[in-house]
Write a protein that holds these residues in place. Structure first.
Motif, PDB file in Angstrom:
ATOM      1  N   ASN A  80       2.093  -5.748   2.868  1.00 41.00           N
ATOM      2  CA  ASN A  80       0.879  -5.021   2.499  1.00 41.00           C
ATOM      3  C   ASN A  80      -0.336  -5.919   2.716  1.00 41.00           C
ATOM      4  O   ASN A  80      -0.209  -7.035   3.223  1.00 41.00           O
ATOM      5  CB  ASN A  80       0.975  -4.462   1.061  1.00 41.00           C
ATOM      6  N   GLN A  81      -1.506  -5.423   2.320  1.00 42.57           N
ATOM      7  CA  GLN A  81      -2.741  -6.157   2.614  1.00 42.57           C
ATOM      8  C   GLN A  81      -2.909  -7.412   1.780  1.00 42.57           C
ATOM      9  O   GLN A  81      -3.797  -8.214   2.034  1.00 42.57           O
ATOM     10  CB  GLN A  81      -3.926  -5.219   2.452  1.00 42.57           C
ATOM     11  N   GLN A  84       2.131  -9.183   0.430  1.00 44.68           N
ATOM     12  CA  GLN A  84       3.400  -9.017  -0.299  1.00 44.68           C
ATOM     13  C   GLN A  84       4.364  -8.275   0.628  1.00 44.68           C
ATOM     14  O   GLN A  84       3.946  -7.398   1.389  1.00 44.68           O
ATOM     15  CB  GLN A  84       3.185  -8.172  -1.562  1.00 44.68           C
ATOM     16  N   ASN A  99      10.359   2.790  -2.002  1.00 43.17           N
ATOM     17  CA  ASN A  99       9.297   1.938  -1.460  1.00 43.17           C
ATOM     18  C   ASN A  99       9.122   0.745  -2.406  1.00 43.17           C
ATOM     19  O   ASN A  99       8.591   0.892  -3.504  1.00 43.17           O
ATOM     20  CB  ASN A  99       8.035   2.805  -1.385  1.00 43.17           C
ATOM     21  N   ASN A 125       5.832   9.555  -6.133  1.00 39.60           N
ATOM     22  CA  ASN A 125       4.533  10.072  -5.714  1.00 39.60           C
ATOM     23  C   ASN A 125       4.797  11.087  -4.619  1.00 39.60           C
ATOM     24  O   ASN A 125       5.364  10.739  -3.580  1.00 39.60           O
ATOM     25  CB  ASN A 125       3.618   8.939  -5.236  1.00 39.60           C
ATOM     26  N   ASP A 136       7.612   9.248  -1.831  1.00 43.70           N
ATOM     27  CA  ASP A 136       8.501   8.093  -2.024  1.00 43.70           C
ATOM     28  C   ASP A 136       8.700   7.858  -3.517  1.00 43.70           C
ATOM     29  O   ASP A 136       7.864   8.248  -4.333  1.00 43.70           O
ATOM     30  CB  ASP A 136       7.864   6.828  -1.449  1.00 43.70           C
ATOM     31  N   PHE A 138       8.692   4.712  -6.015  1.00 47.59           N
ATOM     32  CA  PHE A 138       8.120   3.358  -5.908  1.00 47.59           C
ATOM     33  C   PHE A 138       8.766   2.382  -6.900  1.00 47.59           C
ATOM     34  O   PHE A 138       8.984   2.717  -8.066  1.00 47.59           O
ATOM     35  CB  PHE A 138       6.613   3.410  -6.144  1.00 47.59           C
TER      36      PHE A 138
ATOM     37  N   LYS B  27       1.657   4.490   2.898  1.00 47.47           N
ATOM     38  CA  LYS B  27       2.116   4.666   1.513  1.00 47.47           C
ATOM     39  C   LYS B  27       1.945   3.363   0.740  1.00 47.47           C
ATOM     40  O   LYS B  27       2.421   3.233  -0.380  1.00 47.47           O
ATOM     41  CB  LYS B  27       3.581   5.111   1.492  1.00 47.47           C
ATOM     42  N   ASN B  28       1.301   2.394   1.386  1.00 46.88           N
ATOM     43  CA  ASN B  28       1.102   1.091   0.742  1.00 46.88           C
ATOM     44  C   ASN B  28      -0.329   0.599   0.896  1.00 46.88           C
ATOM     45  O   ASN B  28      -0.570  -0.573   1.199  1.00 46.88           O
ATOM     46  CB  ASN B  28       2.110   0.070   1.283  1.00 46.88           C
ATOM     47  N   GLY B  29      -1.274   1.518   0.713  1.00 52.70           N
ATOM     48  CA  GLY B  29      -2.677   1.128   0.716  1.00 52.70           C
ATOM     49  C   GLY B  29      -3.023   0.388  -0.567  1.00 52.70           C
ATOM     50  O   GLY B  29      -2.241   0.382  -1.528  1.00 52.70           O
ATOM     51  N   ASN B  47      -0.995  -1.500  -5.051  1.00 51.66           N
ATOM     52  CA  ASN B  47      -0.640  -1.595  -3.628  1.00 51.66           C
ATOM     53  C   ASN B  47       0.258  -0.457  -3.172  1.00 51.66           C
ATOM     54  O   ASN B  47       0.902  -0.557  -2.132  1.00 51.66           O
ATOM     55  CB  ASN B  47       0.075  -2.929  -3.358  1.00 51.66           C
ATOM     56  N   GLN B  48       0.329   0.603  -3.946  1.00 51.93           N
ATOM     57  CA  GLN B  48       1.210   1.729  -3.606  1.00 51.93           C
ATOM     58  C   GLN B  48       0.397   3.010  -3.418  1.00 51.93           C
ATOM     59  O   GLN B  48       0.783   4.078  -3.889  1.00 51.93           O
ATOM     60  CB  GLN B  48       2.277   1.927  -4.688  1.00 51.93           C
ATOM     61  N   THR B  50      -0.838   6.123  -1.515  1.00 56.18           N
ATOM     62  CA  THR B  50      -0.492   6.990  -0.389  1.00 56.18           C
ATOM     63  C   THR B  50      -1.785   7.641   0.098  1.00 56.18           C
ATOM     64  O   THR B  50      -2.544   8.198  -0.693  1.00 56.18           O
ATOM     65  CB  THR B  50       0.503   8.082  -0.837  1.00 56.18           C
ATOM     66  N   LEU B  64      -2.092   7.970  -6.110  1.00 61.62           N
ATOM     67  CA  LEU B  64      -1.393   6.770  -6.605  1.00 61.62           C
ATOM     68  C   LEU B  64      -0.840   7.025  -7.992  1.00 61.62           C
ATOM     69  O   LEU B  64      -1.298   7.923  -8.697  1.00 61.62           O
ATOM     70  CB  LEU B  64      -2.336   5.555  -6.616  1.00 61.62           C
TER      71      LEU B  64
END
Lengths: 147, 184
Positions: A80-81, A84, A99, A125, A136, A138, B27-29, B47-48, B50, B64
């Motif tokens: 991710n940004q 991680q 996820n 979600n 997904d 999470f 899905k991980n913005g 970090n999850q 969508t 989220l």
């Protein structure tokens, strides 16, 4: 009031204040839950996903905010940004994954691997039906337990 | 099957394919919020996120799970979920809207394109219209989006106890950053 009684009261008050301050400090600095060593509910990725789809009330009660150890086949590995590691576990439903956002990186993991990941379940979600995107389930603060 | 029907079917298939190819998602913005007061700064990251972006129509959506926000301190995370966001009652936050000037973005050329976003933000059981500016960036064919805006907690019925009112800002800064690396 006798001097000894006054002394006892004074000591008691100081002890109580110190205990209250100590408790406050402990609460303030309380660490996050130790996921690595926490008791976990063992479940396959397919079963976890299907429970959220078919009986969301049961899934919410049983799994949300609980530590789970999810097993299955890795479908995608990315970052991710915040750098991680993100691991998707196959659920048997096209475009839908467990996820997992990892707390520690496992560089050897690749798509197709069998994996077990321990982490906290945030829930399902639902994606977006209008746009054709499946949801997904999470998992956050993940650790691989079989690597 | 008559030739005309076949032509219509092929055209419809081609149309639906070209439209669906305009949707990108993640899905991980990342969505962060920041509360700044003289007493304390509080930051949390999720970090999850969508998010789906339709590059043809400008349609844009985010959602989220509130309990996936991560705080530096465990106690802050507990208070956020139990007392303020009430994540059990309101598990999800979402935004549904559009980029009103999507035609200004050239999706075939690298660059940073300022855009205007408007839509409805649903948070803590309250839905309100919001508008903000954002940037859509193209780099090596990859699309990303970033925005920063503020919300007032009282607008979303989020009540802060008197005991901590000096530690939590009345207006919270929200930063969103998504890399749309998946295609629908």
């Amino acid at each position: 009031m006798a001097t000894s009684t006054k002394k006892i009261i004074r000591i008691s008050v100081v002890a109580l204040v110190l205990a209250a301050v100590g408790l406050g400090l402990w609460m303030w600095n309380k660490p996050h839950k130790d996921i690595k060593n926490a008791h976990a509910i063992d479940i396959t990725a397919e079963k976890l996903y299907q429970t959220f789809i078919t009986d969301s009330a049961k899934a919410k009660t049983a799994y949300i905010n609980q530590v789970l150890e999810v097993s299955g086949t890795v479908s995608q590995v990315s970052e991710n940004q915040q750098q991680q590691q993100i691991i998707f576990i196959n659920t048997g439903v096209t475009g839908a994954s467990i996820n997992c956002t990892m707390e520690s990186k496992a560089s050897s993991i690749k798509p197709g691997d069998q994996i077990r990941i321990k982490g906290v379940c945030s829930g399902y979600n639902s994606g977006d039906a209008d746009m054709g995107l499946p949801g997904d389930v999470f998992l956050i603060r993940g650790y691989p337990t079989n690597n | 099957m008559q030739l005309r029907s076949l032509v219509v079917l092929v055209a419809l298939f081609g149309f639906s394919f070209s439209v669906s190819a305009q949707k990108f998602y993640t899905k991980n913005g990342l969505l962060s919020f920041f509360s700044n007061t003289a007493f304390e700064n509080i930051k949390a990251d999720n970090n999850q996120v969508t998010s789906v972006l339709n590059t043809q129509t400008g349609e844009l959506q985010f959602s989220l799970l509130n309990n996936a926000f991560h705080f530096k301190k465990a106690l802050m995370e507990e208070h956020f979920n139990e007392d303020y966001m009430e994540s059990k009652t309101y598990p999800k936050s979402s935004f549904k809207g559009s980029i009103t000037n999507i035609k200004n973005v050239n999706f075939s050329k690298d660059g940073v394109y300022p855009v205007s976003v408007t839509g409805e933000l649903s948070l803590h059981g309250v839905t309100k219209k919001i508008s903000t500016t954002a940037n859509i960036s193209l780099k090596g064919g990859k699309i990303s989006g970033a925005a920063k805006f503020s919300i007032t907690l009282a607008d979303y019925q989020i009540k802060i106890d008197d005991t901590v009112k000096d530690s939590i800002a009345k207006t919270i800064e929200i930063t969103v950053s998504c890399l749309y690396d998946q295609k629908l």
